[in-house]
Motif scaffolding. Structure first.
Motif, mmCIF file in Angstrom:
data_model
loop_
_atom_site.group_PDB
_atom_site.id
_atom_site.type_symbol
_atom_site.label_atom_id
_atom_site.label_comp_id
_atom_site.label_asym_id
_atom_site.label_seq_id
_atom_site.Cartn_x
_atom_site.Cartn_y
_atom_site.Cartn_z
ATOM 1 N N LEU A 86 0.988 -1.509 -0.012
ATOM 2 C CA LEU A 86 -0.152 -0.178 -0.462
ATOM 3 C C LEU A 86 0.822 1.354 0.266
ATOM 4 O O LEU A 86 1.262 1.369 0.725
ATOM 5 N N ALA A 87 0.651 1.816 -1.153
ATOM 6 C CA ALA A 87 0.793 3.531 -1.227
ATOM 7 C C ALA A 87 0.563 4.412 -0.387
ATOM 8 O O ALA A 87 -0.449 4.902 -1.286
ATOM 9 N N GLY A 88 1.096 4.976 0.845
ATOM 10 C CA GLY A 88 0.390 5.956 1.152
ATOM 11 C C GLY A 88 0.528 7.599 0.692
ATOM 12 O O GLY A 88 -0.174 8.165 1.020
ATOM 13 N N GLY A 89 1.644 7.525 0.239
ATOM 14 C CA GLY A 89 1.850 8.945 -0.010
ATOM 15 C C GLY A 89 2.517 9.708 0.638
ATOM 16 O O GLY A 89 2.531 10.896 1.407
ATOM 17 N N THR A 90 3.275 9.317 2.340
ATOM 18 C CA THR A 90 4.016 9.402 3.244
ATOM 19 C C THR A 90 5.118 8.810 3.606
ATOM 20 O O THR A 90 5.904 8.613 3.111
ATOM 21 N N GLU A 91 5.657 9.912 4.382
ATOM 22 C CA GLU A 91 7.529 9.285 4.979
ATOM 23 C C GLU A 91 7.443 7.683 4.575
ATOM 24 O O GLU A 91 8.254 6.920 4.847
ATOM 25 N N THR A 92 6.491 7.227 5.487
ATOM 26 C CA THR A 92 5.609 5.033 5.148
ATOM 27 C C THR A 92 6.667 3.967 4.434
ATOM 28 O O THR A 92 6.792 3.540 4.802
ATOM 29 N N ALA A 122 8.589 -11.736 -8.148
ATOM 30 C CA ALA A 122 7.316 -11.472 -7.941
ATOM 31 C C ALA A 122 6.905 -10.538 -9.062
ATOM 32 O O ALA A 122 7.320 -9.262 -8.790
ATOM 33 N N HIS A 123 5.536 -10.306 -9.093
ATOM 34 C CA HIS A 123 4.780 -8.660 -9.496
ATOM 35 C C HIS A 123 4.534 -8.045 -8.001
ATOM 36 O O HIS A 123 3.820 -8.468 -7.423
ATOM 37 N N LEU A 124 5.262 -6.682 -8.185
ATOM 38 C CA LEU A 124 4.342 -5.890 -7.360
ATOM 39 C C LEU A 124 3.012 -4.796 -7.493
ATOM 40 O O LEU A 124 4.058 -4.235 -8.792
ATOM 41 N N ASP A 125 2.189 -4.665 -7.311
ATOM 42 C CA ASP A 125 0.974 -3.881 -7.009
ATOM 43 C C ASP A 125 1.033 -3.212 -6.142
ATOM 44 O O ASP A 125 0.704 -2.844 -5.189
ATOM 45 N N PHE A 126 1.321 -1.753 -6.610
ATOM 46 C CA PHE A 126 1.363 -0.614 -5.430
ATOM 47 C C PHE A 126 -0.017 -0.061 -5.739
ATOM 48 O O PHE A 126 -0.342 0.816 -6.861
ATOM 49 N N LEU A 127 -0.656 0.108 -4.728
ATOM 50 C CA LEU A 127 -2.155 0.712 -4.132
ATOM 51 C C LEU A 127 -1.743 1.763 -3.463
ATOM 52 O O LEU A 127 -1.198 1.355 -2.151
ATOM 53 N N HIS A 128 -2.862 2.674 -4.262
ATOM 54 C CA HIS A 128 -2.975 4.016 -3.681
ATOM 55 C C HIS A 128 -3.976 4.666 -3.633
ATOM 56 O O HIS A 128 -4.554 3.841 -4.402
ATOM 57 N N ILE A 129 -5.367 5.192 -1.979
ATOM 58 C CA ILE A 129 -6.569 5.249 -1.759
ATOM 59 C C ILE A 129 -6.122 6.933 -2.189
ATOM 60 O O ILE A 129 -6.054 6.867 -0.911
ATOM 61 N N VAL A 166 11.387 -8.562 -10.798
ATOM 62 C CA VAL A 166 10.600 -7.772 -10.900
ATOM 63 C C VAL A 166 9.983 -7.204 -11.500
ATOM 64 O O VAL A 166 11.012 -6.316 -11.356
ATOM 65 N N SER A 167 8.980 -6.968 -11.711
ATOM 66 C CA SER A 167 8.158 -6.109 -12.242
ATOM 67 C C SER A 167 6.515 -5.206 -11.627
ATOM 68 O O SER A 167 6.505 -5.881 -10.328
ATOM 69 N N ALA A 168 6.632 -3.995 -11.657
ATOM 70 C CA ALA A 168 5.864 -3.414 -10.524
ATOM 71 C C ALA A 168 4.372 -2.180 -11.763
ATOM 72 O O ALA A 168 5.170 -1.959 -12.466
ATOM 73 N N ALA A 169 3.330 -2.337 -11.120
ATOM 74 C CA ALA A 169 2.671 -1.112 -10.901
ATOM 75 C C ALA A 169 1.573 -0.315 -10.082
ATOM 76 O O ALA A 169 1.548 -0.660 -9.239
ATOM 77 N N PHE A 170 1.510 1.081 -10.389
ATOM 78 C CA PHE A 170 1.185 1.995 -9.437
ATOM 79 C C PHE A 170 -0.908 2.111 -9.672
ATOM 80 O O PHE A 170 -1.072 1.870 -11.142
ATOM 81 N N ARG A 171 -1.659 1.286 -8.919
ATOM 82 C CA ARG A 171 -3.079 1.296 -9.222
ATOM 83 C C ARG A 171 -3.321 2.597 -7.682
ATOM 84 O O ARG A 171 -2.985 2.510 -6.818
ATOM 85 N N GLU A 172 -4.031 3.482 -8.723
ATOM 86 C CA GLU A 172 -4.768 4.358 -7.722
ATOM 87 C C GLU A 172 -6.249 4.532 -7.609
ATOM 88 O O GLU A 172 -6.907 4.290 -8.307
ATOM 89 N N GLU A 173 -6.988 4.259 -6.482
ATOM 90 C CA GLU A 173 -8.479 4.115 -6.100
ATOM 91 C C GLU A 173 -8.799 5.679 -5.518
ATOM 92 O O GLU A 173 -8.392 6.003 -4.625
ATOM 93 N N THR A 174 -10.460 5.619 -5.635
ATOM 94 C CA THR A 174 -10.790 6.738 -5.137
ATOM 95 C C THR A 174 -11.442 6.230 -4.045
ATOM 96 O O THR A 174 -12.909 5.324 -4.349
#
Length: 209
Positions: free
Chosen positions: A1-7, A24-31, A96-104
């Protein structure tokens, strides 16, 4: 989970440490949580009225936009630094591959949706108010049915060094070991620890697998 903070740095590095041994494939999810929904989990906003409420909601909107921009920027910087291929689906090549997903909105439901379709969820400890329930980690762990890895505050470079497994004769322990088996197989050393709950100050055994 990508929070958009220092963590994010600790979460990203922990996720990569778990992904590298198995390519593995990494899915980075931001809400991105709207001000209306974020207000429900922000202290004192429910007491605001009139101009104070409008100001509070505008502040939450700006904070959400700031987090969203930061999450995307950190994701791209991380992939560049670690030379990760950005792809919407797992790469057919080794590595390793990666993708970024943003949900609202509907943060918990969206997180659970993706968690149930993932092999492992990596999250960081909540450091401040971020518009989602304070017990979201517990809710994901209980309701997703998937294993969860809580990222430490320090940077993790490897998840397959010496691993300690805390064993108890329960179905939950069996499921946890089964879920962790891909990483356990790659680990240099695995320590299985069980506690004799009937004997004070002693332990049932310590076994190296």
């Amino acid at each position: 989970l990508a929070g958009g903070t220092e963590t994010d740095e600790a979460v990203f590095n922990t996720a990569l440490a778990a992904a590298l041994p198995v390519s593995a494939h990494l899915d980075f999810l931001h809400i991105c949580v709207s001000p209306g929904q974020a207000a429900a989990f922000t202290p004192h906003v429910d007491y605001a009225r009139g101009a104070a409420l409008s100001e509070a909601l505008e502040s939450l909107r700006r904070e959400a936009e700031k987090r969203s921009t930061a999450a995307q920027s950190r994701f791209r910087s991380f992939c560049t630094q670690r030379k990760l291929q950005i792809a919407d689906v797992p790469s057919t090549s080794l590595g390793v591959s990666a993708a970024f997903r943003e949900e609202t909105d509907d943060a918990l439901e969206r997180m659970l949706f993706y968690a149930r379709r993932s092999d492992l969820i990596v999250v960081g400890r909540m450091s401040d108010v971020n518009g989602i329930p304070s017990d979201f980690i517990e809710r994901i762990l209980v309701n997703s049915g998937r294993p969860l890895l809580l990222a430490p505050s320090r940077t993790v470079e490897s998840a397959t060094g010496t691993v300690m497994v805390c064993w108890k004769e329960t179905a939950a322990s069996a499921r946890a070991i089964s879920a962790a088996m891909p990483l356990l197989r790659c680990s240099k050393r695995v320590m299985l620890v069980g506690i004799d709950e009937d004997a004070k100050g002693s332990y049932e055994g310590l076994q190296q697998l």
